[in-house]
Scaffold this active site. Structure first.
Site, PDB file in Angstrom:
ATOM      1  N   LYS A   1      30.687  31.458  49.915  1.00 16.73           N
ATOM      2  CA  LYS A   1      31.656  31.810  48.873  1.00 16.73           C
ATOM      3  C   LYS A   1      31.240  31.277  47.499  1.00 16.73           C
ATOM      4  O   LYS A   1      32.063  30.786  46.726  1.00 16.73           O
ATOM      5  CB  LYS A   1      33.064  31.302  49.231  1.00 16.73           C
TER       6      LYS A   1
ATOM      7  N   LYS B   1      40.844  44.138  46.946  1.00 13.64           N
ATOM      8  CA  LYS B   1      41.145  43.096  45.963  1.00 13.64           C
ATOM      9  C   LYS B   1      39.980  42.126  45.890  1.00 13.64           C
ATOM     10  O   LYS B   1      39.242  41.941  46.866  1.00 13.64           O
ATOM     11  CB  LYS B   1      42.437  42.360  46.312  1.00 13.64           C
TER      12      LYS B   1
ATOM     13  N   LYS C   1      44.263  38.198  54.246  1.00 10.72           N
ATOM     14  CA  LYS C   1      42.836  38.144  53.943  1.00 10.72           C
ATOM     15  C   LYS C   1      42.541  36.981  52.988  1.00 10.72           C
ATOM     16  O   LYS C   1      43.417  36.496  52.283  1.00 10.72           O
ATOM     17  CB  LYS C   1      42.379  39.464  53.314  1.00 10.72           C
ATOM     18  N   ASP C   2      41.275  36.567  52.961  1.00  9.41           N
ATOM     19  CA  ASP C   2      40.853  35.457  52.117  1.00  9.41           C
ATOM     20  C   ASP C   2      41.117  35.743  50.647  1.00  9.41           C
ATOM     21  O   ASP C   2      41.154  36.889  50.207  1.00  9.41           O
ATOM     22  CB  ASP C   2      39.350  35.207  52.298  1.00  9.41           C
ATOM     23  N   LYS C   3      41.252  34.657  49.869  1.00  6.71           N
ATOM     24  CA  LYS C   3      41.395  34.814  48.430  1.00  6.71           C
ATOM     25  C   LYS C   3      40.029  34.967  47.765  1.00  6.71           C
ATOM     26  O   LYS C   3      39.753  35.974  47.113  1.00  6.71           O
ATOM     27  CB  LYS C   3      42.130  33.620  47.816  1.00  6.71           C
TER      28      LYS C   3
END
Length: 669
Positions: A28, A310, A339-341
């Site tokens: 990430k 997104k 879902k992940d940010k």
């Protein structure tokens, strides 16, 4: 369990299953390094074009550069409801008991297919049902109530009453109840064995202390008419504390019937910080009255499905922004999973009461928030949590390095790790623990002080759910009743999410304890799945077997068959040390006697079983070299190549990619 007290704590370090060395790396580094694509129940990636007719939006590419540069929030021009001359579209009956008549009460007389157009057609309903004298006395009683409220002298003794006499016909009683409350919102009606008694509405008077009488008058007319899908909007208000007081009053008095939300005015700015409070009926409020087939068809709710893309955005923040732009509330959105940010994510969603055309029209506006919608189409129903097959991940791991004191070739270590996990089972449900970050510091502060307002100042803005809870606790108080009100301030989907999150947390700890205690052996008292073709979430209790002493000795079952229960009222616990562990942990959290059926919180959690080991599917990988020409070494520029790993795989629903990566790398994040 004295010999196992070390395992009472929450596990921040998890056991590994495979035995390779692993490596270090960074995930990430940017949202585009972590792409998550939902896999629907048919096994299709949701970012692919749907076979159904869709309203096409611009082509969506996975890279972050295809979105407009982030700009500040630009609130939508919200439409506001007209509050006068509202149509009375729903008639409700009254209780035969000695109780105040409340719209939507469970004890009321119901009228099938009853509607009234009295106000719209200027028909004097009261004049047609009451004799002239009674009608005059009713009007005089209403005037007297208003005059006494206007006087400075407070009433002493019981509230005045006026009786309309006994009305034997149930339908006529219902019509009178509604007609009186529509004409005189500051009055209430009470049913007493077919008699209708009229009293002053003290809640109306109380609301008049917070808003104008005009607003109170229109609000109670709106409340009684109960027009489905309608909204009521109070006048713009710059005072945040005053808005909180209005929210508190309405939720306290009518929280079971309506919900309130604050929205910025269309021309909201620093110079014009006005915000309006919008009230809308909860969905359940309209379910008490029977309807004809024709009426149900006419009132069929619109559902529009779409795929949401997104980038670097928390899901609840994305839903909140979409709600503002579409003029609905967050609870109108449904989804299969969170879902992940810090990622680029694609997921299926369904929004109620919004047409496909309306959703398409906000395309340009939501691009500013790094969102896109596509595969837009009409559907028949909403989504539910867990309604997916799994997720596909495309992940870049950067800055690859050997483990400390490992001198082996890095490429060989990476290939060894990926190939090892590619063919062996991996724990994938376990959620990594947060460390000492601002969020946890804020939570610790609240647990120590119960200071909701102070905690709000510490909680980061992006923690939408936590801040919403704290706002509610600040408004209602940190009491049992306040906590219940705060709980109901969340949309249903969010409340379910919290229950699932806690259950998953306990399940995660249980898996760690199970593997640390018994390893890969299947022992007496374990629970195993007898049908490996059934999905975890649909595994019936009849297919769950308790391992016997003889079966342990004969090695009848393998570790991949072991399941553990997710909390609920319809599950059994293991009959070994792990069963005792469950009871101790539930006792620690004050839930030892909880049956997970809690009417006051509207919770009904049956529970399920999950296998403790899972396989990643369709795993592929590629090593790539990154050249950084800007590295400075001893005053000169040199080319320095660093390795990155591009890895792709599919996981079942409720499985976590970071845990899979942890197993591959043997490295905590």
């Amino acid at each position: 369990m004295e010999e196992d007290t070390d395992f009472r704590i929450r596990f921040s370090s998890l056991c590994f299953i495979t035995d390779h060395v692993g490596f270090h790396g960074t995930i990430k580094s940017s949202p585009s390094d972590f792409v998550v694509i939902e896999i629907d129940e048919q096994g299709q990636l949701v970012n692919k074009a749907s076979d159904e007719p869709t309203y096409k939006v611009n082509k969506i590419l996975p890279g972050p550069n295809n979105l407009a540069k982030r700009t500040n929030l630009d609130p939508q021009n919200l439409s506001f409801e007209e509050r006068s001359n509202q149509e009375v579209s729903t008639l409700v009956g009254c209780s035969g008991d000695d109780q105040n008549y409340e719209p939507g009460s469970e004890k009321e007389d119901s009228i099938e297919d009853g509607t009234s157009k009295g106000e719209e057609e200027n028909i004097d309903v009261l004049g047609s049902l009451l004799d002239e004298k009674t009608n005059e006395l009713l009007n005089q009683f209403a005037c007297d109530v208003k005059e006494k409220w206007s006087s400075k002298t407070e009433l002493i003794g019981p509230s005045p009453e006026f009786s309309l006499g006994r009305i034997l016909d149930k339908n006529q009683r219902a019509i009178l109840h509604s007609a009186i409350r529509q004409k005189f919102p500051f009055l209430i009606t009470v049913g007493k064995n077919s008699e209708i008694v009229v009293k002053s509405n003290l809640e109306y008077k109380e609301l008049c202390h917070l808003v104008s009488e005009e607003e109170a008058f229109d609000f109670f007319k709106y409340l009684d008419a109960k027009k489905e899908n309608s909204k009521f909007t109070f006048k713009p208000d710059i005072n945040k504390d005053h808005r909180k007081a209005v929210h508190h009053f309405i939720n306290k008095k009518f929280g079971n019937l309506v919900e309130t939300k604050s929205f910025p005015e269309p021309n909201y700015s620093a110079d014009n910080p006005n915000v309006v409070i919008t009230v809308r009926f909860r969905e359940k409020a309209h379910k008490h009255r029977k309807r004809s087939l024709h009426e149900c068809q006419e009132r069929k709710v619109i559902y529009t499905a779409f795929t949401l893309r997104k980038e670097n955005l928390e899901m609840f923040e994305a839903v909140g922004f979409l709600a503002i732009k579409l003029g609905v509330i967050p609870s109108d959105f449904s989804y299969a999973g969170l879902k992940d940010k810090k990622a680029i994510t694609y997921q299926a969603m369904v929004v109620r009461k919004v047409t496909p055309e309306r959703l398409k029209n906000i395309e340009k506006e939501i691009e500013k928030k790094r969102m896109n919608v596509f595969n837009i189409r009409s559907v028949d129903d909403s989504l539910r949590l867990g309604q997916l097959k799994g997720n596909h991940f495309d992940i870049v791991i950067r800055n690859l390095k050997n483990q400390i004191n490992d001198s082996a070739n890095l490429r060989e270590r990476i290939l060894e790790a990926v190939e090892n996990v590619k063919v062996k089972a991996v724990k994938l449900f376990l959620t990594p623990e947060d460390l000492d970050d601002p969020v946890n510091r804020a939570k610790k502060y609240f647990l120590q002080t119960e200071d909701a307002k102070g905690t709000l100042s510490l909680m980061p803005e992006f923690k939408v759910r936590e801040r919403a809870l704290l706002e509610s606790l600040h408004r209602f108080g940190v009491t049992e009743e306040g906590c219940i009100q705060a709980w109901f301030s969340f949309p249903h989907s969010m409340r379910i999410f919290y229950v699932h999150a806690y259950s998953s947390k306990i399940w995660n700890e249980a898996v760690s304890y199970r593997l640390a205690t018994y390893g890969s052996r299947v022992v007496e008292g374990d629970l195993v799945c007898l049908d490996e073709d059934i999905d975890d979430e649909h595994l019936p209790s009849s297919k769950v077997h308790l391992v016997t002493e003889e079966e342990e000795s004969a090695n009848t079952y393998a570790i991949h068959q072991v399941v553990l229960p997710v909390l609920g009222y319809n599950i059994q616990y293991p009959k070994n040390k792990l069963g005792k562990w469950y009871q101790e942990v539930l006792g620690r959290d004050g839930l030892q006697t909880c049956r997970f059926k809690i009417p006051t919180l509207k919770l009904n959690v049956p529970g399920c079983y999950r296998k403790i080991l899972k396989h990643p599917c369709n795993l592929s990988y590629q090593l790539i070299e990154d050249h950084d020409i800007d590295v400075m070494k001893e005053g000169s520029h040199i080319d320095e190549a660093t390795l990155s790993l591009l890895i792709s795989f599919d996981l079942d629903a409720s499985c976590y990619a970071t845990v899979c990566l942890r197993e591959i790398m043997k490295h905590d994040f």
